[in-house]
Design a protein around this motif. Sequence first.
Motif, short mmCIF file in Angstrom:
data_model
loop_
_atom_site.label_atom_id
_atom_site.label_comp_id
_atom_site.label_asym_id
_atom_site.label_seq_id
_atom_site.Cartn_x
_atom_site.Cartn_y
_atom_site.Cartn_z
N ARG A 52 -8.66 -13.46 -73.50
CA ARG A 52 -10.13 -13.97 -73.49
C ARG A 52 -10.39 -14.24 -74.92
O ARG A 52 -9.75 -14.08 -75.94
N ALA A 53 -11.58 -14.85 -75.16
CA ALA A 53 -11.97 -15.39 -76.63
C ALA A 53 -11.18 -16.34 -76.90
O ALA A 53 -11.23 -17.68 -76.31
N GLY A 54 -10.37 -16.55 -78.19
CA GLY A 54 -9.63 -17.71 -78.67
C GLY A 54 -10.84 -18.66 -79.17
O GLY A 54 -10.80 -19.68 -78.95
N HIS A 55 -11.72 -17.89 -80.00
CA HIS A 55 -12.71 -18.82 -80.64
C HIS A 55 -13.31 -17.81 -81.96
O HIS A 55 -13.17 -16.74 -81.87
N ALA A 56 -14.18 -18.52 -82.64
CA ALA A 56 -14.69 -17.86 -83.66
C ALA A 56 -16.28 -18.19 -83.68
O ALA A 56 -16.60 -19.13 -82.93
N ASP A 124 -22.89 -22.25 -81.75
CA ASP A 124 -22.36 -21.31 -82.52
C ASP A 124 -20.92 -21.25 -82.81
O ASP A 124 -20.26 -20.50 -83.37
N TYR A 125 -20.29 -21.83 -81.38
CA TYR A 125 -18.68 -21.64 -81.26
C TYR A 125 -17.73 -22.45 -82.00
O TYR A 125 -18.30 -23.69 -82.16
N GLN A 131 -9.83 -26.68 -86.46
CA GLN A 131 -11.24 -26.95 -86.86
C GLN A 131 -11.65 -25.41 -87.45
O GLN A 131 -12.33 -25.77 -88.67
N PHE A 132 -11.19 -24.32 -87.08
CA PHE A 132 -11.75 -23.25 -87.43
C PHE A 132 -11.19 -23.16 -89.07
O PHE A 132 -11.81 -22.72 -90.01
N SER A 133 -9.87 -23.23 -89.14
CA SER A 133 -9.03 -23.16 -90.46
C SER A 133 -9.77 -23.90 -91.49
O SER A 133 -9.88 -23.79 -92.61
N GLU A 134 -9.93 -25.23 -91.01
CA GLU A 134 -10.68 -26.11 -91.95
C GLU A 134 -12.01 -25.64 -92.21
O GLU A 134 -12.64 -25.73 -93.55
#
Length: 139
Positions: A52-56, A124-125, A131-134
């Motif tokens: 589950r999750a796999g996001h920030a 918010d996700y 994209q998170f890394s950037e």
Amino acid sequence: MRNTVHDCRFIELPTFPDHRGKLAFVQNDRVHLEFDFCRLYFLFDVPFGGQRAGHAHRALFQLFFAFSGAYDLHLDDGANIRSVRIEQPNRPFFVRPNIWRVVDGFTSGAVCAVLASQLYDEADYIRDYDQFSEYVRTL
């Protein structure tokens, strides 16, 4: 705000045992938490090997509980990686914003409950790791 996986931590909730069992609590008084919570959600009946999750989240604070069984929480701040086992209901794990999270390793009957600082907001996700890394490089 730049958070790291080292800013995330276990919270020791007060526990009151007696002959009837144990009682632990958390409340919106800023004694135990750095945030007021608006939402409770929970994951259960996750299939063996499921993830589950796999996001920030850009702004959301969360407190992860194991109400039953256990599971693994994997955290990534773009530079550091950390994994913890959540397995005690009175020892939840606090996660700050801007941390990528993955939840897996669920035992049979595990219930992952999460207190969240905001109502659900898709904006918010961050659901793509690149994209998170950037995004975290700009913080």
